[in-house]
Design an enzyme around this catalytic site. Structure first.
Site, PDB file in Angstrom:
ATOM      1  N   PHE A  16      -0.391   4.048 -10.456  1.00  0.00           N
ATOM      2  CA  PHE A  16       0.862   3.888 -11.003  1.00  0.00           C
ATOM      3  C   PHE A  16       0.667   4.898 -12.239  1.00  0.00           C
ATOM      4  CE2 PHE A  16       3.742   2.818 -14.437  1.00  0.00           C
ATOM      5  CZ  PHE A  16       4.932   3.173 -14.086  1.00  0.00           C
ATOM      6  N   LYS A 128       2.750 -10.282  -3.581  1.00  0.00           N
ATOM      7  CA  LYS A 128       1.854 -11.177  -3.390  1.00  0.00           C
ATOM      8  C   LYS A 128       2.118 -12.465  -4.149  1.00  0.00           C
ATOM      9  CE  LYS A 128      -1.934  -8.565  -1.187  1.00  0.00           C
ATOM     10  NZ  LYS A 128      -0.929  -7.541  -0.841  1.00  0.00           N
ATOM     11  N   LYS A 140      -0.593 -13.258 -10.351  1.00  0.00           N
ATOM     12  CA  LYS A 140       0.487 -12.431 -10.530  1.00  0.00           C
ATOM     13  C   LYS A 140       1.737 -13.306 -10.614  1.00  0.00           C
ATOM     14  CE  LYS A 140      -0.365  -7.973 -10.655  1.00  0.00           C
ATOM     15  NZ  LYS A 140       0.181  -7.188 -11.928  1.00  0.00           N
ATOM     16  N   ARG A 173      -5.434   3.583  -4.497  1.00  0.00           N
ATOM     17  CA  ARG A 173      -6.694   3.317  -4.485  1.00  0.00           C
ATOM     18  C   ARG A 173      -7.022   1.749  -3.940  1.00  0.00           C
ATOM     19  NH1 ARG A 173      -7.677   5.922  -9.692  1.00  0.00           N
ATOM     20  NH2 ARG A 173      -7.579   4.110 -10.532  1.00  0.00           N
TER      21      ARG A 173
END
Length: 338
Positions: A16, A128, A140, A173
């Site tokens: 990002f 997720k 998260k 990545r």
């Protein structure tokens, strides 16, 4: 928007951060300075040499250690919080490290942002976090709860804290597309966990657009979701094979620990508090407090079941559509011309 402003990106050497800086330079955003905060001095050195731009400043620090953030956050106007452990297997084996970075690290970033009166903080989350079954998603989800909790005690004239939530970023990545390309370059079968598994797909440019949308429109505690198409892993693998005229077999290896058959960007429970726009969803902030009488006796009447927004019920990309999208990705273009 960014004229004479100082912007800080945590985890700024990641996918990002690289995409944001590239966008800012390409579109000549008149920022005063972009600060890249991360732990990896090698990635910073590589990034510094690649950019060779005096307005891009690099700071070594770790969001787990709030004392390492002080200098980097001084006089900053806006923060994009991208620092996180994102690999499902790593977080499964080291869940406390995921908690330290994704949860405690976020708490540190928000605390220092509020203390230094930073105007706005955008936290980057993931699909997720919705109905999480693995440590990465759980950490998260807690990150989002920390963001919402902090925002409850602030008004929109103070530090504004909101978030974005998105699915798989193509070509980033550790994602599946670089894996497929490496396998075909090595003349190996492309490995699939489950051919019927679906995932949301968006480009790095889409992820930057979503963050800008949240930056411009976001209010305290809101979460922004971009409408995204999805694909089965089978179709994605076949699209790559067709693009590269690759004849090797596709090998099914089975679902790995912590993986779902499909992902959700908005839960059915959140859908009750979600506003739909042409290209985005806005999940309203949760402003409940500890008034227990209200908490237990007042709710929202729902007349019908509400479907969650998942990678199974969004638009499904065909192989031909996937090929057109893949050809726009830098990692595909680089290898396609080899």
């Amino acid at each position: 928007m960014f004229k004479n402003k100082i912007v800080l990106i945590t985890g700024g050497t990641g996918s990002f951060g690289s995409a944001f800086v590239e966008y800012a330079l390409k579109n000549n955003l008149k920022f005063k300075e972009i600060r890249i905060l991360s732990r990896d001095e090698k990635k910073q050195d590589d990034f510094r040499k690649k950019l060779n731009n005096k307005k891009i400043k690099f700071y070594i620090g770790d969001v787990k250690d709030i004392s390492s953030l002080n200098i980097a956050f001084e006089n900053v106007d806006y923060v994009f919080h991208a620092a996180a452990y994102k690999q499902v297997p790593s977080c499964e084996f080291y869940p406390m490290e995921a908690v330290k970075t994704n949860v405690v690290g976020t708490n540190n970033v928000l605390d220092i942002s509020i203390a230094k009166k930073i105007k706005k903080v955008i936290c980057l989350s993931t699909d997720k976090a919705v109905y999480p079954i693995n440590a990465m998603g759980m950490s998260k989800a807690l990150m989002e709860k920390v963001m919402i909790s902090k925002s409850r005690f602030l008004n929109n004239n103070e530090t504004v804290i909101c978030a974005t939530r998105y699915g798989n970023v193509m070509g980033s990545r550790g994602s599946v597309i670089p894996l497929f390309i490496n396998q075909l370059k090595s003349n190996l079968p492309l490995t699939l966990t489950d051919p019927k598994m679906t995932r949301f797909l968006m480009s790095l440019e889409d992820s930057v657009d979503l963050v800008f949308h949240a930056f411009i429109n976001g209010k305290q505690g809101e979460i922004y979701v971009q409408k995204s198409p999805a694909s089965t892993l089978q179709n994605l693998a076949m699209a790559i094979c067709e693009l590269f005229n690759y004849q090797q077999k596709i090998k099914r290896i089975g679902t790995r620990h912590g993986e779902k058959l499909f992902e959700s960007l908005i839960s059915s429970e959140e859908m009750m508090f979600t506003k739909e726009y042409k290209d985005y969803y806005r999940i309203s902030s949760d402003n409940r407090d500890l008034n227990y009488n209200k908490y237990f006796k007042e709710g929202k009447v729902v007349s019908k079941n509400i479907e969650p927004y998942t990678s199974h019920n969004t638009k499904q990309l065909t192989i031909e559509e996937l090929k057109k999208i893949l050809l726009k990705l830098p990692i595909v273009k680089e290898n396609f011309n080899d």
